[in-house]
Design a protein around this motif. Sequence first.
Motif, PDB file in Angstrom:
ATOM      1  N   SER A 151       0.893  -1.067   0.122  1.00  0.00           N
ATOM      2  CA  SER A 151      -0.169   0.145   0.030  1.00  0.00           C
ATOM      3  C   SER A 151       0.931   1.121  -0.063  1.00  0.00           C
ATOM      4  O   SER A 151       1.961   1.485   0.641  1.00  0.00           O
ATOM      5  CB  SER A 151      -0.802  -0.031   1.206  1.00  0.00           C
ATOM      6  N   HIS A 152       0.447   2.202  -0.841  1.00  0.00           N
ATOM      7  CA  HIS A 152       1.046   3.649  -0.846  1.00  0.00           C
ATOM      8  C   HIS A 152       0.923   4.100   0.619  1.00  0.00           C
ATOM      9  O   HIS A 152       1.534   5.397   0.804  1.00  0.00           O
ATOM     10  CB  HIS A 152       0.774   4.336  -1.914  1.00  0.00           C
ATOM     11  N   TYR A 210       6.226   2.453   2.404  1.00  0.00           N
ATOM     12  CA  TYR A 210       6.383   3.231   1.391  1.00  0.00           C
ATOM     13  C   TYR A 210       6.514   4.710   1.530  1.00  0.00           C
ATOM     14  O   TYR A 210       7.135   5.536   0.888  1.00  0.00           O
ATOM     15  CB  TYR A 210       5.139   3.045   0.191  1.00  0.00           C
ATOM     16  N   GLU A 211       5.836   5.131   2.607  1.00  0.00           N
ATOM     17  CA  GLU A 211       6.137   6.514   3.073  1.00  0.00           C
ATOM     18  C   GLU A 211       7.508   6.937   3.373  1.00  0.00           C
ATOM     19  O   GLU A 211       8.006   7.881   3.261  1.00  0.00           O
ATOM     20  CB  GLU A 211       5.175   6.853   4.091  1.00  0.00           C
ATOM     21  N   ASN A 237       8.982   7.524  -0.121  1.00  0.00           N
ATOM     22  CA  ASN A 237       8.643   8.737  -0.634  1.00  0.00           C
ATOM     23  C   ASN A 237       9.389   9.843   0.240  1.00  0.00           C
ATOM     24  O   ASN A 237       9.691  10.586  -0.675  1.00  0.00           O
ATOM     25  CB  ASN A 237       7.119   8.698  -0.287  1.00  0.00           C
ATOM     26  N   LEU A 250       0.643  11.952  -2.039  1.00  0.00           N
ATOM     27  CA  LEU A 250       0.018  10.773  -1.646  1.00  0.00           C
ATOM     28  C   LEU A 250      -1.615  11.047  -1.949  1.00  0.00           C
ATOM     29  O   LEU A 250      -2.115  10.340  -1.171  1.00  0.00           O
ATOM     30  CB  LEU A 250       0.549  10.412  -0.429  1.00  0.00           C
ATOM     31  N   THR A 260      -2.866   7.028  -5.553  1.00  0.00           N
ATOM     32  CA  THR A 260      -1.937   6.101  -5.784  1.00  0.00           C
ATOM     33  C   THR A 260      -0.723   6.571  -6.455  1.00  0.00           C
ATOM     34  O   THR A 260      -1.047   7.036  -7.885  1.00  0.00           O
ATOM     35  CB  THR A 260      -2.473   4.846  -6.200  1.00  0.00           C
ATOM     36  N   VAL A 266       4.483   3.679  -7.445  1.00  0.00           N
ATOM     37  CA  VAL A 266       5.258   3.306  -6.498  1.00  0.00           C
ATOM     38  C   VAL A 266       6.619   2.727  -6.647  1.00  0.00           C
ATOM     39  O   VAL A 266       7.787   3.203  -6.229  1.00  0.00           O
ATOM     40  CB  VAL A 266       4.456   2.420  -5.560  1.00  0.00           C
TER      41      VAL A 266
END
Length: 362
Positions: free
Chosen positions: A41-42, A47-48, A51, A236, A239, A242
């Motif tokens: 999941s973003h 993933y955060e 990012n 964010l 989506t 990614v």
Amino acid sequence: MNKRAYNFNAGPAALPLEVLQQAQEQFVDYKGIGMSIMEISHRSKEYEQVNDETQQLMAELLGLPEGYKVLFLQGGASTQFAMIPMNFAAGGRSGSYVMTGSWSEKAYQEAQLMGEASIAASTDKEKPLRMPAPSEIQVPADAAYVHLTSNETIAGTQFAEFPDTGEVPLIGDMSSDILSREFDASKFAMIYAGAQKNLGPSGVTVVILREDFAKQAAKGIPTMLRYETYLKNNSLYNTPPVYSVYMVNLVLKWIKEKGGLAAMERSNREKTGLIYSAIDNSGGFYEGLAARDSRSIMNLTFKLSNEELEKAFVAEAKANGFVGLPGHRSVGHLRASTYNAVPYESCKALAEFMDEFRRKNG
């Protein structure tokens, strides 16, 4: 692989072998989470972290001062051609464009669809191809912004220095030369770049935006076309791409490990010097298409005396493992794109091939 192609593609383009190998190792299982990063999941903490870290790396490498934000968008630089005037050329004000080739022309055409647009300077019809000197750029005092293309991928030209536009915000399309050399990023109110040349694979567009400039953007436009949407949501809102952002993360780490922009510039000038020497010392067999003071260190354009000889050059080069040497379909001739990730050995091999082809056909 025992042997990789000599990749001179203009984009999508070469990626660092070390980055590809690291991505390969993490492809199925990203840092022990039991999933590929493409599957998570973003909104996940994994993933955060990618990012946020990628934004920080970009800011660090460019030496951005306080007051700038790094954003990740989709749609390529071509979508930015429309987003910029939609956001910043409202209320009767117009953007002013520096016309230097195919990509600046496309940006100008999109701005015209949105409303008024003016031309600050134009060298795109000149031969040999060149970039204007800063003194040639005439900026209307009431312009909403000045837009330039720092490196014209098709023409093989690059700004040696950037203009001072005073109180008028400067916007730069740096899709084909971002992070290739040192420059003062604080001159720009906005920088944008499609990733597929120096940053990573296609799919993500990096936008670097000065926050005070961002506040001038229009409000009454679709949500996904407002920079405010990405600023408020840390890229964010929806989506994001990614895997492309993850690959940009790895490439930025690679650049940092190599010594940053100073090291990239030294390497790029050394690499391109080999090929330009093969052109300049050929006794006219090869002819560069760009004026010497505007030559790009990313895209090297040149020609031979006739089309048949150029076809023979491309065919023989391909047989020897060289990829991506035909010029853009709109102009023809020949082009070697020597982005950050193109190894010195590839450029040396091309220069040697060019010398040998000249000896056999000159």
